[in-house]
Design an enzyme around this catalytic site. Structure first.
Site, short mmCIF file in Angstrom:
data_model
loop_
_atom_site.label_atom_id
_atom_site.label_comp_id
_atom_site.label_asym_id
_atom_site.label_seq_id
_atom_site.Cartn_x
_atom_site.Cartn_y
_atom_site.Cartn_z
N ASP A 130 28.79 17.30 -88.63
CA ASP A 130 29.27 17.77 -89.87
C ASP A 130 28.13 18.83 -89.97
O ASP A 130 27.59 19.40 -88.99
CB ASP A 130 29.05 16.85 -91.11
CG ASP A 130 30.23 17.00 -92.18
OD1 ASP A 130 30.34 18.26 -92.62
OD2 ASP A 130 30.92 16.31 -92.33
N HIS A 154 33.65 22.01 -91.45
CA HIS A 154 32.25 21.38 -91.24
C HIS A 154 31.67 21.36 -90.03
O HIS A 154 31.18 20.33 -89.49
CB HIS A 154 32.57 19.77 -91.58
CG HIS A 154 33.22 19.44 -92.95
ND1 HIS A 154 32.24 19.24 -94.04
CD2 HIS A 154 34.35 19.17 -93.52
CE1 HIS A 154 33.03 18.99 -95.13
NE2 HIS A 154 34.31 18.92 -95.08
N ASP A 198 39.47 18.35 -92.34
CA ASP A 198 39.83 18.47 -93.78
C ASP A 198 38.88 19.53 -94.17
O ASP A 198 37.88 20.11 -93.72
CB ASP A 198 39.23 16.86 -94.26
CG ASP A 198 37.63 16.75 -93.86
OD1 ASP A 198 37.51 17.03 -92.80
OD2 ASP A 198 36.83 16.38 -95.00
N GLU A 199 39.06 19.97 -95.75
CA GLU A 199 38.33 20.77 -96.36
C GLU A 199 37.81 22.02 -95.48
O GLU A 199 36.72 22.46 -95.46
CB GLU A 199 36.73 20.12 -96.91
CG GLU A 199 37.36 18.82 -97.78
CD GLU A 199 36.02 18.28 -98.23
OE1 GLU A 199 36.01 17.47 -99.54
OE2 GLU A 199 34.97 18.39 -97.56
N PHE A 214 33.07 4.51 -100.83
CA PHE A 214 31.83 3.67 -101.42
C PHE A 214 30.63 4.43 -101.47
O PHE A 214 29.69 3.74 -101.93
CB PHE A 214 31.70 2.36 -100.40
CG PHE A 214 32.60 1.19 -100.49
CD1 PHE A 214 33.83 1.23 -101.11
CD2 PHE A 214 32.60 0.34 -99.54
CE1 PHE A 214 34.69 0.40 -101.28
CE2 PHE A 214 33.44 -0.86 -99.27
CZ PHE A 214 34.59 -0.72 -100.43
N ASP A 215 30.72 5.46 -101.26
CA ASP A 215 29.41 6.57 -101.90
C ASP A 215 29.70 6.74 -103.45
O ASP A 215 28.61 7.20 -103.91
CB ASP A 215 29.18 7.72 -101.25
CG ASP A 215 30.67 8.54 -101.06
OD1 ASP A 215 31.79 7.82 -100.34
OD2 ASP A 215 30.81 9.74 -101.71
N GLU A 230 25.50 11.86 -98.34
CA GLU A 230 24.54 12.69 -98.77
C GLU A 230 23.76 12.34 -99.86
O GLU A 230 22.39 13.18 -99.70
CB GLU A 230 25.92 13.72 -100.00
CG GLU A 230 26.53 14.78 -99.19
CD GLU A 230 28.04 14.19 -98.79
OE1 GLU A 230 29.09 15.02 -98.36
OE2 GLU A 230 28.01 12.84 -98.82
#
Length: 745
Positions: free
Chosen positions: A182, A270, A329-330, A424-425, A464
């Site tokens: 990432d 990313h 993604d993103e 789950f973060d 993060e």
């Protein structure tokens, strides 16, 4: 089946749960027939295995689990391993336990591994070497039962990844989605591009690390792991990576436990950690940030594809799984739109926009994957611009509700991993386990034929703000157990599961899992008393100890024990936490007490049933900002609910009216909001659950005389799907829905 569940998980008054439930299995088997008696392991117990079987790993597991040394049949009882070709599923197994034998048969070695985990749970939950008699016939409901771990934002040791694999195997997960790269770090050695790990695996501390460091003052689980800090070129850097030999070791370790590791190398977005080392990868020859995300690699440069193919060739050689995750993604596409090379490619290929340009990149990678015998997986953004039906879509954007339907219509296989439930973060709370358990893998409105495309579900752990192993375990456990039941058993019986889960907390302690202790209940965060009150909390497990402080400090193992109750006679703040026998501390609850007279009722003469709602079609960060706006419309509702006619992605609602309570008392209210809300009754603040956040329940109390009182409930939804519930209890009773009949306007 339900009768068996109740029999297996029934709590008899006056007896401990372990005495009354000898089968606390998670996930619960497809079929379980209880029996009487036990198989008792002793010195004469033997382990019998077919001579032509390749079961050395399974034999070693059973020897370690049961302490068996004999491998030739004798006069004593026996543990028999073998195959049953008639079983219909590759992961199916049967397990028969009686006084004379344990017989475990699988369709394949994988099925035998699944049965060993059921046997392991029976051993760890009961008396040592004494296994309850039972007949189990079992197989999974879904083929994809996954857990994800992001090792890019924060790094984790190889030993911890093995521990993670052990937990996946224990709860019968079969897919480990390993997010290896990432913006923050490249974690896997690529021999053709050594700078990816020599430089790209290390970074200076960022703002997310600073947040963790600040939180570590009260919670050591947020501390940055010093093992991954070093000095480089006169600067302190943070990171780490796995060598290819370490990856091979991990893959082999997981394979022995029938866990398949699915690698993810996230591109075209990313990719900052890679672009910084190899600038030719971006359209601008540098790494940076766009309006929303980091600069991506350039899909209009042939060097990009050479790099990607080189990287994935090494990935393919390391991971035998046929599945490889591309991410996709993103993606911040501004540099693409401004690139002359991209404009030329788009004109040449008839590509209309940058979304189709991303599709062009995905298609090329998909063809390359297929040429190597691999199947591409991507996050649901790969649907934008169109994709081939052979790609697997991971649906994560809960607010893009059409995505799973679009994928199904296109013929794509789908793995459900919605951010609203399976990220789950997101902070766990009192409802997080039940929210996971109630997940529907196949959405409403999907046809029976399309339902076959839904492979299963997966939970994701983005790191993060998860800098340590302890914090990771706190975030995924016990939510992970609820997901295991969804994707293996797929039978909804939350009450039975919850009782079985109680017996798994001690098992987690035996496995040295830093789990989140079950919630303490029977109180609110904001409390009131008229003359005095008693704080009394029921322990989730008898082995826990409740400790408290009144001076603002955090409860420690040496703090006073709460005991049977604490009498409150003056305004004060109390902090409470549960402790396990091993010293693990649960969540800290801050309970504020204030003295309050009973609010006097107002006249309800001429009032009509229901509440008045005012709708604001706008994004709000806080409910108070609605006061500055003019309502777009008003409506009438019977309770605190969002009408089905409200379709705006972001909005705010003000509910106004009276609440008519049937008796005098101290009322507790439990207000769950996603995103935020405020509850005021009798012109008193009761619950402050404001702001933009995941579903969180907050609670408060108010002292009310019998009769009608002014009622105000504000709610805001920021986008991505909402949750809104309001419950009450009176004088400590169990929470229940507020009746429609209480509201008037």
């Amino acid at each position: 089946m339900k009768k068996l569940l109740i029999l297996a998980c029934f709590l008899v008054s006056g007896m401990t749960y372990a005495q009354t439930n000898p089968y606390p299995l998670i996930p619960y088997p497809a079929s379980l027939q209880p029996s009487t008696g036990f198989f008792e392991v002793n010195a004469s117990t033997s382990l019998v295995v077919p001579a032509d079987a390749s079961l050395q790993s399974q034999v070693n597991q059973l020897k370690s689990l049961l302490g068996i040394t004999r491998t030739t049949a004798g006069s004593g009882n026996r543990v028999i391993l073998g195959y049953d070709a008639s079983l219909g599923n590759e992961e199916a197994y049967t397990l028969e336990v009686n006084a004379s034998k344990i017989k475990l048969l699988g369709k394949t070695n994988t099925g035998i591994n699944r049965g060993i985990q059921s046997l392991r749970q029976l051993v760890m939950a009961g008396a040592a070497k004494k296994i309850p008699a039972v007949t189990i016939k079992d197989q999974p409901a879904y083929a994809w039962r996954g857990m994800h771990l992001d090792v890019s934002r924060h790094f984790f040791t190889l030993e911890y990844l093995k521990k993670y694999v052990d937990q996946l195997a224990f709860y019968k997960f079969n897919k480990f989605h390993l997010h290896l790269t990432d913006d923050q770090g490249w974690r896997i050695e690529i021999k053709k591009y050594p700078l990816l790990t020599q430089e790209g695996a290390w970074r200076t501390l960022n703002n997310q690390d600073s947040t963790c460091i600040a939180r570590s003052k009260d919670n050591p689980d947020f501390a940055i792991d010093p093992r991954f800090l070093k000095m480089k070129d006169g600067k302190q850097v943070y990171g780490g990576f796995y060598t290819q030999e370490q990856i091979k070791e991990l893959v082999a370790y997981a394979a022995e436990r029938s866990v398949e590791i699915v690698p993810e190398i996230d591109m075209p977005g990313h990719m900052m950690a890679a672009i910084r080392q190899y600038p030719f990868l971006s359209c601008t020859s540098d790494a940076g940030w766009g309006k929303t995300f980091s600069t991506p690699i350039c899909p209009c440069n042939e060097q990009t594809y050479q790099f990607a193919e080189d990287v994935f060739n090494e990935i393919f050689a390391l991971f035998p799984s046929k599945y490889v995750h591309l991410g996709a993604d993103e993606v911040e596409k501004t540099t693409w739109a401004n690139s002359e090379a991209c404009k030329a490619l788009m004109q040449k290929e008839g590509i209309k926009n940058v979304e189709e340009l991303q599709s062009y990149f995905v298609h090329r990678m998909q063809k390359f994957f297929a040429s190597k015998g691999k199947q591409l997986i991507g996050w649901d953004e790969i649907l934008e611009g169109g994709i081939d039906a052979s790609a697997i879509v991971m649906y994560w954007r809960s607010w893009v509700k059409k995505a799973p339907y679009q994928a199904a219509q296109n013929g794509n296989a789908i793995v459900m991993t919605p951010v609203s439930t399976l990220y789950f973060d997101s902070p766990p709370g009192i409802q997080s386990v039940s929210n996971v358990y109630n997940l529907e893998v196949v959405p409403e409105g999907i046809t029976p034929e399309q339902a076959k495309l839904f492979m299963g579900a997966q939970a994701n752990l983005w790191t993060e703000f998860i800098p340590s192993e302890n914090r990771a375990e706190y975030m995924y456990m016990p939510r992970m157990t609820a997901l295991s039941e969804v994707v293996w058993t797929n039978k909804k019986d939350f009450a039975s599961y919850e009782k079985c889960l109680l017996q798994h907390y001690p098992i987690m302690e035996k496995h040295n899992i830093h789990y989140r202790l079950p919630d303490l209940t029977g109180f609110t965060e904001e409390n009131v008393f008229v003359d005095k009150a008693t704080l009394s909390i029921k322990k989730p497990l008898e082995s826990y100890t409740l400790r408290y402080t009144t001076d603002g400090s955090l409860p420690q193992k040496t703090s006073p024990e709460l005991g049977k109750g604490l009498t409150i006679t003056k305004p004060q703040t109390i902090k409470v936490a549960a402790f396990t026998s091993t010293g693990l501390r649960g969540d800290i609850y801050t309970l504020k007490y204030q003295q309050q007279a009973y609010a006097k009722p107002v006249s309800a003469s001429g009032k009509k049933p229901g509440l008045t709602g005012s709708l604001y079609k706008k994004f709000f960060k806080m409910t108070t900002l609605m006061k500055q706006e003019k309502a777009d419309s008003t409506f009438t509702v019977s309770n605190v609910v969002v009408p089905k006619t409200v379709t705006a992605p972001s909005f705010g609602i003000q509910f106004r009216g009276l609440i008519n309570v049937p008796e005098t008392g101290v009322y507790s209210f439990f207000y769950t909001c996603d995103d935020g809300g405020i509850l005021r009754i009798a012109d008193r603040m009761v619950v402050d659950n404001d702001g933009n956040h995941f579903p969180i329940e907050k609670s408060g109390q108010v002292a009310l005389q019998k009769g009608a009182h002014p009622f105000e409930a504000d709610f805001i939804e920021g986008g991505g799907g909402f949750t809104l519930t309001l419950k009450y209890s009176l004088n400590g009773s169990d929470p229940k829905e507020v009746p429609d009949s209480w509201f008037m306007r």
